[in-house]
Design an enzyme around this catalytic site. Structure first.
Site, PDB file in Angstrom:
ATOM      1  N   GLY A   1       0.797  -1.222   0.000  1.00 18.07           N
ATOM      2  CA  GLY A   1       0.000   0.000   0.000  1.00 18.07           C
ATOM      3  C   GLY A   1       0.829   1.272   0.000  1.00 18.07           C
ATOM      4  O   GLY A   1       2.025   1.254  -0.233  1.00 18.07           O
TER       5      GLY A   1
ATOM      6  N   HIS B   1       4.312   1.402  -8.052  1.00 18.14           N
ATOM      7  CA  HIS B   1       3.262   0.380  -7.968  1.00 18.14           C
ATOM      8  C   HIS B   1       2.360   0.445  -9.208  1.00 18.14           C
ATOM      9  O   HIS B   1       1.972  -0.583  -9.765  1.00 18.14           O
ATOM     10  CB  HIS B   1       2.364   0.627  -6.750  1.00 18.14           C
ATOM     11  CG  HIS B   1       3.039   0.514  -5.422  1.00 18.14           C
ATOM     12  ND1 HIS B   1       3.224   1.595  -4.594  1.00 18.14           N
ATOM     13  CD2 HIS B   1       3.569  -0.548  -4.768  1.00 18.14           C
ATOM     14  CE1 HIS B   1       3.815   1.206  -3.475  1.00 18.14           C
ATOM     15  NE2 HIS B   1       4.055  -0.088  -3.554  1.00 18.14           N
TER      16      HIS B   1
ATOM     17  N   GLN C   1       7.271 -10.168   8.114  1.00 22.26           N
ATOM     18  CA  GLN C   1       8.533  -9.869   7.430  1.00 22.26           C
ATOM     19  C   GLN C   1       9.297  -8.717   8.102  1.00 22.26           C
ATOM     20  O   GLN C   1      10.379  -8.358   7.662  1.00 22.26           O
ATOM     21  CB  GLN C   1       8.309  -9.590   5.941  1.00 22.26           C
ATOM     22  CG  GLN C   1       7.670  -8.249   5.638  1.00 22.26           C
ATOM     23  CD  GLN C   1       7.310  -8.113   4.178  1.00 22.26           C
ATOM     24  OE1 GLN C   1       6.480  -8.859   3.658  1.00 22.26           O
ATOM     25  NE2 GLN C   1       7.950  -7.181   3.477  1.00 22.26           N
TER      26      GLN C   1
HETATM   27  P1  AMP Z   1       5.833  -2.641  -1.715  1.00 22.68           P
HETATM   28  O1  AMP Z   1       4.470  -2.050  -1.566  1.00 22.68           O
HETATM   29  O2  AMP Z   1       6.946  -1.690  -1.409  1.00 22.68           O
HETATM   30  O3  AMP Z   1       5.958  -3.984  -1.023  1.00 22.68           O
HETATM   31  O4  AMP Z   1       6.017  -2.951  -3.275  1.00 22.68           O
HETATM   32  C1  AMP Z   1       5.078  -3.711  -3.993  1.00 22.68           C
HETATM   33  C2  AMP Z   1       5.624  -3.992  -5.362  1.00 22.68           C
HETATM   34  O5  AMP Z   1       5.894  -2.748  -6.028  1.00 22.68           O
HETATM   35  C3  AMP Z   1       6.961  -4.772  -5.330  1.00 22.68           C
HETATM   36  O6  AMP Z   1       6.971  -5.702  -6.401  1.00 22.68           O
HETATM   37  C4  AMP Z   1       7.983  -3.674  -5.547  1.00 22.68           C
HETATM   38  O7  AMP Z   1       9.182  -4.134  -6.129  1.00 22.68           O
HETATM   39  C5  AMP Z   1       7.237  -2.745  -6.488  1.00 22.68           C
HETATM   40  N1  AMP Z   1       7.801  -1.398  -6.417  1.00 22.68           N
HETATM   41  C6  AMP Z   1       7.945  -0.612  -5.319  1.00 22.68           C
HETATM   42  N2  AMP Z   1       8.560   0.534  -5.632  1.00 22.68           N
HETATM   43  C7  AMP Z   1       8.855   0.476  -6.962  1.00 22.68           C
HETATM   44  C8  AMP Z   1       9.500   1.341  -7.879  1.00 22.68           C
HETATM   45  N3  AMP Z   1      10.010   2.518  -7.510  1.00 22.68           N
HETATM   46  N4  AMP Z   1       9.605   0.940  -9.163  1.00 22.68           N
HETATM   47  C9  AMP Z   1       9.114  -0.256  -9.565  1.00 22.68           C
HETATM   48  N5  AMP Z   1       8.492  -1.124  -8.746  1.00 22.68           N
HETATM   49  C10 AMP Z   1       8.358  -0.768  -7.460  1.00 22.68           C
END
Ligand code: AMP
Length: 289
Positions: free
Chosen positions: A39, A45, A69
């Site tokens: 989120g 995202h 985690q």
């Molecule tokens: P998170 O909400 O941080 O757990 O991220 C969820 C998904 O979004 C994961 O697959 C992350 O690698 C991806 N994600 C987060 N930040 C970025 C970004 N700056 N560029 C590309 N993908 C991202």
């Protein structure tokens, strides 16, 4: 306007595995894309979500800040959350389902099973955050079993996480295509992250040293520097020149096995984690020599 209202009306929401499974059953015979998130959604995202929307008949996004985690002294309690804002973004993008499970429905009292990927979880973030990937892999496999997607989308921002998920999907014979999505940055180079929300104006300025140090390293490699200890030293100097930065790791390694390299030789990953104030930020880039 009519289209927007129609899109808003059609996003379904599930807050328990049972509710989500009912929706997954109704998608039987169509292609389902899944984007797991914690989120506080940003353009990083949204790039995963857009990829899923353009690849699959239905797109499911989960928002779940996975408690298992996080280590005892990590940022679970201060992890940024804004569900209303996230819902608006998902509805206007045209997402079909938001799965936002309550914690007790994912980890009821009797919960006892964990999934562990060996070796590549011993490097980088796995080394400094023991238990991180056991928690990630366990929740991701549970989410896959509940949503039952054919396609899943993960960002290269979390390079090691992607490698770990690909390994789990291969080793456990899951019929799921894992799609890699490039890292999205702010215009000034900062890697987009929900955690950036917790940076003060001053800390955000210091955080630019991560992407700038990676750019400097790329330049040095282009100019002929191959020795990784030399490159690591210059990355360290660049970042610690900003007061209040604390380097967790700098790794220059094989992008698949994540084994450290002594020399930049072929396709190589440079990955780093740095603590600034109460935030731990990660960044990475790929270099070809
Ligand atoms: P998170 O909400 O941080 O757990 O991220 C969820 C998904 O979004 C994961 O697959 C992350 O690698 C991806 N994600 C987060 N930040 C970025 C970004 N700056 N560029 C590309 N993908 C991202």
């Amino acid at each position: 306007m009519v289209t927007e209202l129609k899109q808003q009306a059609i996003m379904q929401r599930a807050s328990s595995p049972d509710e989500m499974k009912k929706i997954s059953n109704s998608f039987h015979g169509t292609s389902v894309g899944f984007v797991p998130t914690m989120g506080y959604l940003h353009k990083g995202h949204m790039s995963l979500i857009k990829k899923s929307l353009s690849t699959c008949n239905h797109t499911v996004v989960s928002i779940f800040v996975n408690p298992i985690q996080f280590g005892p002294n990590e940022d679970l309690d201060i992890y940024p959350r804004d569900l209303e804002r996230d819902i608006e973004k998902l509805e206007s993008a045209g997402v079909d389902v938001l799965f936002q499970p309550q914690r007790e429905t994912i980890y009821p009292k009797e919960f006892k099973t964990y999934v562990q990927v060996d070796e590549i979880t011993d490097q980088l973030c796995g080394k400094s955050r023991p238990g991180l990937f056991k928690g990630v892999v366990t929740v991701v496999l549970k989410l896959f079993n509940i949503v039952r997607p054919q396609h899943v989308f993960f960002g290269e921002k979390d390079w090691q996480q992607l490698a770990v998920i690909e390994t789990m999907v291969r080793d456990l014979n899951l019929d799921i295509a894992v799609h890699r999505v490039p890292l999205i940055r702010e215009p000034d180079g900062l890697a987009m992250s929900s955690r950036n929300r917790n940076l003060s104006v001053e800390e955000r300025q210091k955080a630019l040293s991560l992407s700038r140090a990676l750019e400097d390293a790329k330049k040095k490699i282009r100019q002929g520097t191959k020795a990784t200890n030399q490159l690591k030293l210059s990355i360290k100097d660049r970042i610690t020149a900003e007061s209040g930065t604390q380097i967790d790791y700098i790794s220059i390694c094989d992008p698949v096995s994540l084994q450290e390299r002594e020399e930049v030789n072929g396709r190589t990953l440079i990955a780093l984690a740095v603590k600034i104030g109460s935030s731990r930020l990660i960044d990475n880039c790929i270099v070809e020599d």
